[in-house]
Design a protein around this motif. Structure first.
Motif, PDB file in Angstrom:
ATOM      1  N   PHE A   7      56.825  20.678 -69.826  1.00  3.65           N
ATOM      2  CA  PHE A   7      56.495  19.329 -69.557  1.00  3.65           C
ATOM      3  C   PHE A   7      56.047  18.616 -70.714  1.00  3.65           C
ATOM      4  O   PHE A   7      55.718  19.045 -71.593  1.00  3.65           O
ATOM      5  CB  PHE A   7      55.320  20.282 -69.165  1.00  3.65           C
ATOM      6  N   ASP A   8      56.085  17.630 -70.781  1.00  5.39           N
ATOM      7  CA  ASP A   8      55.174  16.062 -71.526  1.00  5.39           C
ATOM      8  C   ASP A   8      55.244  15.440 -70.970  1.00  5.39           C
ATOM      9  O   ASP A   8      55.159  15.516 -69.569  1.00  5.39           O
ATOM     10  CB  ASP A   8      56.394  16.265 -72.762  1.00  5.39           C
ATOM     11  N   GLU A   9      54.381  14.505 -71.572  1.00 10.96           N
ATOM     12  CA  GLU A   9      54.123  12.769 -70.986  1.00 10.96           C
ATOM     13  C   GLU A   9      55.080  12.442 -70.557  1.00 10.96           C
ATOM     14  O   GLU A   9      54.706  11.274 -69.421  1.00 10.96           O
ATOM     15  CB  GLU A   9      53.403  11.980 -72.436  1.00 10.96           C
ATOM     16  N   THR A  10      56.865  12.187 -70.993  1.00 10.02           N
ATOM     17  CA  THR A  10      57.050  11.646 -69.981  1.00 10.02           C
ATOM     18  C   THR A  10      57.477  12.262 -68.772  1.00 10.02           C
ATOM     19  O   THR A  10      57.340  11.396 -68.005  1.00 10.02           O
ATOM     20  CB  THR A  10      58.952  11.689 -70.621  1.00 10.02           C
ATOM     21  N   VAL A  11      57.495  13.830 -68.833  1.00 14.34           N
ATOM     22  CA  VAL A  11      57.194  14.605 -67.233  1.00 14.34           C
ATOM     23  C   VAL A  11      56.451  13.886 -66.555  1.00 14.34           C
ATOM     24  O   VAL A  11      56.681  13.731 -65.293  1.00 14.34           O
ATOM     25  CB  VAL A  11      57.289  15.877 -67.305  1.00 14.34           C
ATOM     26  N   LEU A  64      52.064  20.462 -55.529  1.00 16.31           N
ATOM     27  CA  LEU A  64      52.131  19.449 -55.842  1.00 16.31           C
ATOM     28  C   LEU A  64      52.790  18.818 -57.131  1.00 16.31           C
ATOM     29  O   LEU A  64      52.735  20.287 -58.308  1.00 16.31           O
ATOM     30  CB  LEU A  64      50.353  19.115 -56.560  1.00 16.31           C
ATOM     31  N   PHE A  65      53.197  17.883 -57.238  1.00 13.12           N
ATOM     32  CA  PHE A  65      54.055  17.605 -58.729  1.00 13.12           C
ATOM     33  C   PHE A  65      53.843  16.021 -58.309  1.00 13.12           C
ATOM     34  O   PHE A  65      53.713  15.456 -58.289  1.00 13.12           O
ATOM     35  CB  PHE A  65      56.025  17.632 -58.023  1.00 13.12           C
ATOM     36  N   GLY A  66      54.655  15.512 -59.785  1.00 14.37           N
ATOM     37  CA  GLY A  66      54.731  13.945 -60.211  1.00 14.37           C
ATOM     38  C   GLY A  66      53.400  14.056 -60.868  1.00 14.37           C
ATOM     39  O   GLY A  66      52.315  13.941 -60.865  1.00 14.37           O
ATOM     40  N   HIS A  67      53.726  12.305 -60.793  1.00 16.50           N
ATOM     41  CA  HIS A  67      52.863  11.205 -61.788  1.00 16.50           C
ATOM     42  C   HIS A  67      51.484  12.034 -60.693  1.00 16.50           C
ATOM     43  O   HIS A  67      51.645  11.083 -59.852  1.00 16.50           O
ATOM     44  CB  HIS A  67      53.432   9.886 -61.989  1.00 16.50           C
ATOM     45  N   ASN A  68      49.688  11.809 -61.700  1.00 13.09           N
ATOM     46  CA  ASN A  68      48.821  11.966 -60.597  1.00 13.09           C
ATOM     47  C   ASN A  68      49.171  12.684 -59.179  1.00 13.09           C
ATOM     48  O   ASN A  68      48.860  12.957 -58.304  1.00 13.09           O
ATOM     49  CB  ASN A  68      48.547  10.627 -60.296  1.00 13.09           C
ATOM     50  N   ARG A  69      50.267  13.801 -59.894  1.00 12.64           N
ATOM     51  CA  ARG A  69      49.166  15.065 -58.733  1.00 12.64           C
ATOM     52  C   ARG A  69      50.379  13.824 -57.172  1.00 12.64           C
ATOM     53  O   ARG A  69      50.148  14.355 -55.998  1.00 12.64           O
ATOM     54  CB  ARG A  69      48.882  15.903 -58.240  1.00 12.64           C
ATOM     55  N   ARG A  79      48.284  21.271 -66.793  1.00 14.11           N
ATOM     56  CA  ARG A  79      46.846  20.915 -67.255  1.00 14.11           C
ATOM     57  C   ARG A  79      46.859  20.428 -68.720  1.00 14.11           C
ATOM     58  O   ARG A  79      46.307  19.897 -69.479  1.00 14.11           O
ATOM     59  CB  ARG A  79      45.817  20.752 -67.191  1.00 14.11           C
ATOM     60  N   SER A  80      47.330  21.345 -69.872  1.00 17.40           N
ATOM     61  CA  SER A  80      47.321  20.978 -70.474  1.00 17.40           C
ATOM     62  C   SER A  80      48.354  20.249 -71.452  1.00 17.40           C
ATOM     63  O   SER A  80      48.020  19.016 -72.867  1.00 17.40           O
ATOM     64  CB  SER A  80      48.474  22.599 -71.846  1.00 17.40           C
ATOM     65  N   PHE A  87      57.908  25.667 -65.774  1.00 20.51           N
ATOM     66  CA  PHE A  87      57.143  24.593 -67.247  1.00 20.51           C
ATOM     67  C   PHE A  87      57.274  25.541 -68.224  1.00 20.51           C
ATOM     68  O   PHE A  87      56.532  26.630 -68.095  1.00 20.51           O
ATOM     69  CB  PHE A  87      56.314  23.715 -66.564  1.00 20.51           C
ATOM     70  N   ASP A  88      57.522  25.135 -69.319  1.00 23.66           N
ATOM     71  CA  ASP A  88      57.017  25.642 -70.646  1.00 23.66           C
ATOM     72  C   ASP A  88      55.825  25.929 -70.613  1.00 23.66           C
ATOM     73  O   ASP A  88      55.432  26.860 -71.829  1.00 23.66           O
ATOM     74  CB  ASP A  88      58.026  25.427 -71.567  1.00 23.66           C
ATOM     75  N   ARG A  89      54.496  24.969 -70.664  1.00 26.49           N
ATOM     76  CA  ARG A  89      53.719  24.878 -70.638  1.00 26.49           C
ATOM     77  C   ARG A  89      52.581  24.864 -69.254  1.00 26.49           C
ATOM     78  O   ARG A  89      53.470  23.858 -68.095  1.00 26.49           O
ATOM     79  CB  ARG A  89      52.987  24.206 -71.706  1.00 26.49           C
TER      80      ARG A  89
END
Length: 222
Positions: free
Chosen positions: A94-98, A127-132, A59-60, A54-56
């Protein structure tokens, strides 16, 4: 190394894809092991080696203002990954949608867009995805016809210990290891934001497990 920003930009031709996934900040030895295994898998199966990152720092976006300081800038990370023999790097924004996307949907969309995945290689604590909500077991249960390789953690007294940044262990036949810490000659943790955990939590676990030598290297002291 060819850098792309969307899965559909990849042009593997007739080849399948061997994929490594992770944020890979610092591209330390554990990260390198994951990436080198992906390159080796690609060479073995006449596939294309691809690293997804990811580009950021996630957690940012998830907790703005509380993201850990980065070891490498994004250009440094890309350059270092490029020295490991990878053919392509998929740099996702990586943004809110992802952030809100469920883990299983993220992987299914990725598999659809990349079309033919030969293998996926991740770290044991990936870990990945919404709420990890996505983890190694989710990858294995998705039913994708791919090999999922995992960098195994140490097991100490029944507890899973996060993979150390550097571990000197006896020679072994495989590329990955799952071994008792007492078999290690030396364990090194490279710390910055994780320093309290390394000093208080991991050191106690390693001590109980009988690790013969354990170092903590604080990046702020270098």
């Amino acid at each position: 190394m060819h850098v792309i920003r969307a899965p559909h930009e990849l042009q593997p031709g007739h080849r399948k894809v061997c994929l490594a996934m992770g944020f890979f900040d610092g591209v330390h030895l554990g990260h390198q092991q994951i990436i080198r295994q992906t390159v080796a898998d690609a060479q073995r199966h006449d596939a294309l080696s691809l690293v997804l990152t990811f580009d950021r720092h996630p957690r940012s976006v998830i907790t703005p203002g509380r993201a850990p300081p980065l070891i490498y800038s994004l250009p440094q990370k890309i350059r270092t990954i490029g020295t490991l023999g990878v053919e392509s790097l998929l740099l996702l924004h990586f943004d809110e949608t992802v952030c809100r996307q469920p883990g299983d949907l993220f992987i299914r969309d990725l598999a659809r867009d990349l079309k033919r995945i030969q293998s996926i290689c991740v770290g044991a604590n990936f870990l990945f995805g919404h709420n990890r909500g996505g983890n190694v077991e989710v990858l294995r249960k998705l039913g994708l016809e791919v090999a999922v390789r995992v960098q195994a953690p140490f097991l100490a007294g029944g507890a899973s210990v996060p993979q150390p940044d550097v571990a000197l262990v006896p020679g072994r036949a495989g590329d990955y290891f799952s071994t008792a810490p007492t078999k290690a000659h030396l364990i090194v943790e490279v710390s910055q934001s994780s320093l309290p955990q390394d000093r208080l939590t991991k050191s106690a676990i390693y001590a109980r497990a009988g690790v013969p030598c354990y170092w903590i290297v604080n990046l702020r002291d270098l």
